[in-house]
Design an enzyme around this catalytic site. Structure first.
Site, PDB file in Angstrom:
ATOM      1  N   SER A 152       0.841  -1.198   0.000  1.00 34.32           N
ATOM      2  CA  SER A 152       0.000   0.000   0.000  1.00 34.32           C
ATOM      3  C   SER A 152       0.871   1.241   0.000  1.00 34.32           C
ATOM      4  O   SER A 152       2.001   1.218   0.519  1.00 34.32           O
ATOM      5  CB  SER A 152      -0.900   0.018   1.245  1.00 34.32           C
ATOM      6  OG  SER A 152      -1.537   1.275   1.398  1.00 34.32           O
ATOM      7  N   TYR A 162      -1.489   0.155  10.141  1.00 37.00           N
ATOM      8  CA  TYR A 162      -1.780  -0.440   8.832  1.00 37.00           C
ATOM      9  C   TYR A 162      -0.618  -0.221   7.873  1.00 37.00           C
ATOM     10  O   TYR A 162      -0.155  -1.153   7.203  1.00 37.00           O
ATOM     11  CB  TYR A 162      -3.061   0.168   8.254  1.00 37.00           C
ATOM     12  CG  TYR A 162      -3.261  -0.173   6.802  1.00 37.00           C
ATOM     13  CD1 TYR A 162      -3.630  -1.461   6.423  1.00 37.00           C
ATOM     14  CD2 TYR A 162      -3.062   0.783   5.800  1.00 37.00           C
ATOM     15  CE1 TYR A 162      -3.799  -1.788   5.083  1.00 37.00           C
ATOM     16  CE2 TYR A 162      -3.232   0.462   4.470  1.00 37.00           C
ATOM     17  CZ  TYR A 162      -3.595  -0.818   4.116  1.00 37.00           C
ATOM     18  OH  TYR A 162      -3.753  -1.143   2.781  1.00 37.00           O
TER      19      TYR A 162
END
Length: 257
Positions: A152, A162
């Protein structure tokens, strides 16, 4: 997926396993690979969604099977890989797409608490390890065998648990590229930026979309097709000399040395 799938495409006879294959990127990956002639093995915690996605591919003339499986379940993942390889003759491509990525996992670590952070890393990081090791015996020595991990843009920007979990995925990409090279297996990753999937379109506030786009070099929103095209390149013979790399598909948002 548009039209009928031919059995003579660029990937005819190949077998692709996609985790998180019941929806989103995973479903689109399966559709695109099947459209090029691959047999798509879609794995998802929600077995009904995995089978529905596989059924849609078959209805369009492609080849696919769906499996219920959690990437954190080592025994289940080993069983799925063994069954898929036995049925199809091996595994040529693994896409480690399953992951936790909602706003729930982008909170401060102290607010999330240890249990939630552990679950995040179990799925995003250990899930990648577990699926890779489960598929490895059925990929070793197969011409063109390769793995594509989904990282990501958050991995390159810092600031959230995250993002850190996805930074670990980028690191695992390098580690596995080195470890699996003797087996003839390439390993790469994709770092998507802001991509207007159906979920993002419906749930992300318009102000947030505008703010993120302003951080990009390109004045455009990313589309799911942009990530699919990146996957198709990295997993193809066109990228035969590419391994250990993370391709940033962010419109320039996560650009850097």
């Amino acid at each position: 997926m548009n039209g009928t799938v031919a059995s003579t495409g660029d990937r005819a006879g190949s077998v692709a396993v996609v985790t998180g294959g019941g929806r989103g990127f995973g479903k689109s990956f399966g559709e695109a690979l099947a459209a090029e002639g691959a047999h798509a093995v879609l794995v998802d915690r929600d077995g009904a969604e995995a089978e529905a996605a596989a059924a849609a591919i078959r209805a369009a003339g492609g080849s696919a099977t769906g499996y219920a499986g959690d990437v954190t379940d080592e025994a289940r993942m080993a069983a799925i890989m063994a069954e898929a390889a036995a049925a199809q003759g091996g595994i040529d491509l693994l896409i480690n797409n399953a992951g936790l990525h909602s706003d729930e996992y982008s909170q401060p670590i102290a607010a999330m608490g240890v249990a939630k952070v552990r679950r995040l890393f179990d799925v995003n990081v250990m899930g990648t390890v577990i699926a890779t090791l489960a598929a490895k015996p059925y990929m070793a020595g197969r011409a063109g065998a390769n793995i594509v991990n989904i990282s990501s843009s958050a991995a390159h920007m810092g600031g959230t648990a995250y993002g850190t979990s996805k930074l670990a995925v980028a690191g695992l990409t390098i580690t596995f590229a080195r470890e699996l090279a003797p087996e003839g297996i390439r390993v790469n990753a994709i770092s998507p930026g802001l991509i207007l999937t159906d979920t993002i379109r419906n749930e992300l506030p318009e102000a947030t979309k505008v703010r993120v786009k302003a951080m990009q070099y390109l004045d455009a929103f990313g589309e799911e097709a942009d990530i699919v095209e990146a996957m198709l390149f990295l997993s193809s013979a066109r990228a035969r000399f590419v391994t250990g790399e993370t391709l940033r598909v962010t419109g320039g948002m996560a650009a850097g040395i």
